[in-house]
Design a protein around this motif. Structure first.
Motif, PDB file in Angstrom:
ATOM      1  N   LEU A 166       4.025   2.781   1.020  1.00  0.00           N
ATOM      2  CA  LEU A 166       4.196   2.045  -0.238  1.00  0.00           C
ATOM      3  C   LEU A 166       2.832   1.934  -0.893  1.00  0.00           C
ATOM      4  CD1 LEU A 166       6.658  -0.818   0.850  1.00  0.00           C
ATOM      5  CD2 LEU A 166       7.167   1.210  -0.507  1.00  0.00           C
ATOM      6  N   LEU A 167       2.127   3.034  -0.918  1.00  0.00           N
ATOM      7  CA  LEU A 167       0.748   3.024  -1.426  1.00  0.00           C
ATOM      8  C   LEU A 167       0.364   4.415  -1.920  1.00  0.00           C
ATOM      9  CD1 LEU A 167      -1.820   1.211  -1.695  1.00  0.00           C
ATOM     10  CD2 LEU A 167      -2.547   2.150   0.514  1.00  0.00           C
ATOM     11  N   PRO A 168       0.718   4.775  -3.165  1.00  0.00           N
ATOM     12  CA  PRO A 168       0.244   6.063  -3.697  1.00  0.00           C
ATOM     13  C   PRO A 168      -1.277   6.101  -3.706  1.00  0.00           C
ATOM     14  CG  PRO A 168       1.871   5.063  -5.148  1.00  0.00           C
ATOM     15  CD  PRO A 168       1.507   4.029  -4.140  1.00  0.00           C
ATOM     16  N   GLU A 169      -1.837   7.199  -3.290  1.00  0.00           N
ATOM     17  CA  GLU A 169      -3.286   7.318  -3.271  1.00  0.00           C
ATOM     18  C   GLU A 169      -3.807   7.641  -4.666  1.00  0.00           C
ATOM     19  OE1 GLU A 169      -4.028  10.310  -0.415  1.00  0.00           O
ATOM     20  OE2 GLU A 169      -3.386   9.096   1.282  1.00  0.00           O
ATOM     21  N   GLY A 178       3.696   7.785  -9.270  1.00  0.00           N
ATOM     22  CA  GLY A 178       3.410   6.649 -10.132  1.00  0.00           C
ATOM     23  C   GLY A 178       2.056   6.029  -9.864  1.00  0.00           C
ATOM     24  N   ARG A 179       1.715   5.021 -10.662  1.00  0.00           N
ATOM     25  CA  ARG A 179       0.366   4.455 -10.582  1.00  0.00           C
ATOM     26  C   ARG A 179       0.118   3.794  -9.233  1.00  0.00           C
ATOM     27  NH1 ARG A 179      -0.560  -0.758 -10.175  1.00  0.00           N
ATOM     28  NH2 ARG A 179       0.835  -2.338 -11.014  1.00  0.00           N
ATOM     29  N   PRO A 180      -1.099   3.914  -8.734  1.00  0.00           N
ATOM     30  CA  PRO A 180      -1.429   3.217  -7.487  1.00  0.00           C
ATOM     31  C   PRO A 180      -1.582   1.719  -7.755  1.00  0.00           C
ATOM     32  CG  PRO A 180      -3.375   4.275  -8.365  1.00  0.00           C
ATOM     33  CD  PRO A 180      -2.240   4.692  -9.244  1.00  0.00           C
ATOM     34  N   PRO A 181      -1.515   0.901  -6.725  1.00  0.00           N
ATOM     35  CA  PRO A 181      -1.689  -0.542  -6.915  1.00  0.00           C
ATOM     36  C   PRO A 181      -3.112  -0.870  -7.342  1.00  0.00           C
ATOM     37  CG  PRO A 181      -0.738  -0.019  -4.762  1.00  0.00           C
ATOM     38  CD  PRO A 181      -1.247   1.263  -5.336  1.00  0.00           C
ATOM     39  N   GLU A 189       1.701 -11.556  -0.550  1.00  0.00           N
ATOM     40  CA  GLU A 189       2.727 -10.736   0.087  1.00  0.00           C
ATOM     41  C   GLU A 189       2.411 -10.587   1.573  1.00  0.00           C
ATOM     42  OE1 GLU A 189       3.068  -6.757  -1.336  1.00  0.00           O
ATOM     43  OE2 GLU A 189       4.896  -6.362  -0.225  1.00  0.00           O
ATOM     44  N   SER A 190       3.407 -10.808   2.422  1.00  0.00           N
ATOM     45  CA  SER A 190       3.179 -10.726   3.872  1.00  0.00           C
ATOM     46  C   SER A 190       4.447 -10.251   4.577  1.00  0.00           C
ATOM     47  CB  SER A 190       2.771 -12.090   4.419  1.00  0.00           C
ATOM     48  OG  SER A 190       2.645 -12.069   5.814  1.00  0.00           O
ATOM     49  N   PRO A 191       4.397  -9.106   5.262  1.00  0.00           N
ATOM     50  CA  PRO A 191       3.303  -8.126   5.279  1.00  0.00           C
ATOM     51  C   PRO A 191       3.397  -7.178   4.085  1.00  0.00           C
ATOM     52  CG  PRO A 191       5.059  -7.413   6.726  1.00  0.00           C
ATOM     53  CD  PRO A 191       5.497  -8.738   6.175  1.00  0.00           C
ATOM     54  N   THR A 192       2.336  -6.380   3.903  1.00  0.00           N
ATOM     55  CA  THR A 192       2.287  -5.494   2.745  1.00  0.00           C
ATOM     56  C   THR A 192       3.020  -4.175   2.973  1.00  0.00           C
ATOM     57  OG1 THR A 192       0.169  -4.663   3.552  1.00  0.00           O
ATOM     58  CG2 THR A 192       0.120  -6.414   1.900  1.00  0.00           C
ATOM     59  N   THR A 193       3.215  -3.762   4.208  1.00  0.00           N
ATOM     60  CA  THR A 193       3.910  -2.514   4.577  1.00  0.00           C
ATOM     61  C   THR A 193       3.369  -1.297   3.821  1.00  0.00           C
ATOM     62  OG1 THR A 193       5.736  -2.969   3.018  1.00  0.00           O
ATOM     63  CG2 THR A 193       6.033  -3.645   5.291  1.00  0.00           C
ATOM     64  N   PHE A 194       2.054  -1.171   3.811  1.00  0.00           N
ATOM     65  CA  PHE A 194       1.457   0.027   3.211  1.00  0.00           C
ATOM     66  C   PHE A 194       1.964   1.305   3.875  1.00  0.00           C
ATOM     67  CE2 PHE A 194      -2.638  -2.455   2.146  1.00  0.00           C
ATOM     68  CZ  PHE A 194      -2.091  -2.863   0.948  1.00  0.00           C
ATOM     69  N   GLY A 195       2.190   1.236   5.201  1.00  0.00           N
ATOM     70  CA  GLY A 195       2.478   2.448   5.959  1.00  0.00           C
ATOM     71  C   GLY A 195       1.190   3.105   6.391  1.00  0.00           C
ATOM     72  N   PRO A 201       8.289  10.996   1.286  1.00  0.00           N
ATOM     73  CA  PRO A 201       7.650  10.583   0.021  1.00  0.00           C
ATOM     74  C   PRO A 201       7.244   9.112  -0.008  1.00  0.00           C
ATOM     75  CG  PRO A 201       9.620  11.883  -0.410  1.00  0.00           C
ATOM     76  CD  PRO A 201       9.612  11.595   1.060  1.00  0.00           C
ATOM     77  N   ASP A 202       6.211   8.822  -0.800  1.00  0.00           N
ATOM     78  CA  ASP A 202       5.832   7.436  -1.050  1.00  0.00           C
ATOM     79  C   ASP A 202       6.959   6.773  -1.843  1.00  0.00           C
ATOM     80  OD1 ASP A 202       3.167   5.584  -1.149  1.00  0.00           O
ATOM     81  OD2 ASP A 202       4.464   5.256  -2.892  1.00  0.00           O
ATOM     82  N   LEU A 203       7.198   5.494  -1.562  1.00  0.00           N
ATOM     83  CA  LEU A 203       8.345   4.818  -2.173  1.00  0.00           C
ATOM     84  C   LEU A 203       7.968   3.677  -3.112  1.00  0.00           C
ATOM     85  CD1 LEU A 203      10.783   4.536   0.896  1.00  0.00           C
ATOM     86  CD2 LEU A 203      10.705   6.293  -0.877  1.00  0.00           C
ATOM     87  N   LEU A 204       6.687   3.515  -3.437  1.00  0.00           N
ATOM     88  CA  LEU A 204       6.301   2.319  -4.189  1.00  0.00           C
ATOM     89  C   LEU A 204       7.071   2.183  -5.505  1.00  0.00           C
ATOM     90  CD1 LEU A 204       4.545  -0.168  -4.244  1.00  0.00           C
ATOM     91  CD2 LEU A 204       2.826   1.136  -5.489  1.00  0.00           C
TER      92      LEU A 204
END
Length: 292
Positions: A166-169, A178-181, A189-195, A201-204
């Motif tokens: 959940l973190l596009p580079e 899509g845009r990164p955070p 947010e807890s936890p962030t589940t970046f992976g 595929p990224d799912l953000l």
């Protein structure tokens, strides 16, 4: 000889929440990981995100509005209960314009995310105090309800983050996922589940790329229905024993019919059951569709 190097630092505790961070906190609620309130990770103790087109208090039409309903006793997210998470400006506006200080977990309530037109700073509005929107009236008036908070618990429990991030580079990912955070998107947010790995595929922002509930339903029941070469496991057990109409789900019969379809003995695959409103499948699909 000693050389002293001064490096600029960033005090992350001074970073205020973005609008995205406030929406995520109110969508997911309190901690979604392992805790003694939900030891078996069933998605308990979570808010309900709703979409409104009429005022729950008056019944009059309003612009399409997203609201976050916390039934009495539901834990508030950390950003609402700890002063140093939301950000000074966000907290000041939430208390002065949003009357957030009047909200109590034991009473529950309805919340909105607003943006101050003068400063551009986002804040939380306690709509139960400002508009008289009660929990029951808001749920009754809702056009749509999303159990995305409970769905995030499913996302964690089922280990989706082992393959999906959940973190596009900040690379060419921008063009695909899509845009990164930005800093401030994760406050509270807890936890962030970046992976930590990406086998899929990224799912953000996946809900913005594919908002089809029907497609997601087929995909989670058997990914090969929509992506023949997918290696993703089947999650049909999240449907439980009965579908949305109360019919018993016979998975063995479904598998026999599906194999017949693969052998070319049927023109179409068997129909996938609609998940029940309180099923774990519904929770997980709601979470994914809300990733926008």
């Amino acid at each position: 000889m000693f050389i002293t190097i001064f490096l600029p630092g960033l005090d992350i505790s001074s970073i205020g929440s973005t609008e995205e961070a406030l929406k995520k906190q109110l969508t997911y609620g309190w901690e979604s990981g392992f805790n003694y309130y939900d030891p078996f990770l069933r998605g308990k103790d979570k808010p309900i995100k709703v979409v409104l087109t009429k005022d729950p208090a008056t019944g009059k039409p309003i612009d399409k509005t997203e609201a976050y309903v916390f039934k009495p006793g539901t834990h508030f997210p950390n950003g609402l209960t700890h002063d140093n998470i939301m950000g000074d400006k966000q907290l000041a506006l939430s208390n002065s314009k949003g009357r957030l200080g009047e909200a109590k977990e034991e009473r529950g309530g309805v919340f909105l995310v607003r943006v101050d037109s003068a400063s551009g700073v986002p804040y939380v509005e306690y709509a139960t105090a400002t508009k008289g929107w009660t929990v029951d009236a808001t749920l009754k008036a809702a056009d749509q309800q999303f159990m995305a908070g409970s769905g995030k618990t499913m996302f964690i429990r089922e280990g989706c983050w082992w393959c999906h991030t959940l973190l596009p580079e900040e690379t060419q990912d921008w063009q695909t996922f899509g845009r990164p955070p930005v800093v401030g998107d994760f406050n509270g947010e807890s936890p962030t589940t970046f992976g930590s790995d990406r086998k899929a595929p990224d799912l953000l922002h996946v809900g913005a790329r594919n908002s089809s509930r029907e497609w997601m339903t087929l995909h989670f029941f058997n990914p090969r229905l929509v992506q023949p070469h997918s290696i993703m496991p089947r999650y049909n057990y999240l449907w439980g024993k009965t579908d949305a109409h109360g019919n018993v789900i016979d998975r063995e019969a479904w598998d026999r019919e599906y194999l017949a379809y693969e052998r070319g003995e049927r023109a179409y695959p068997p129909e996938v059951p609609d998940p029940a409103p309180d099923s774990e499948a519904r929770y997980l699909i709601d979470f994914v569709l809300n990733l926008k």
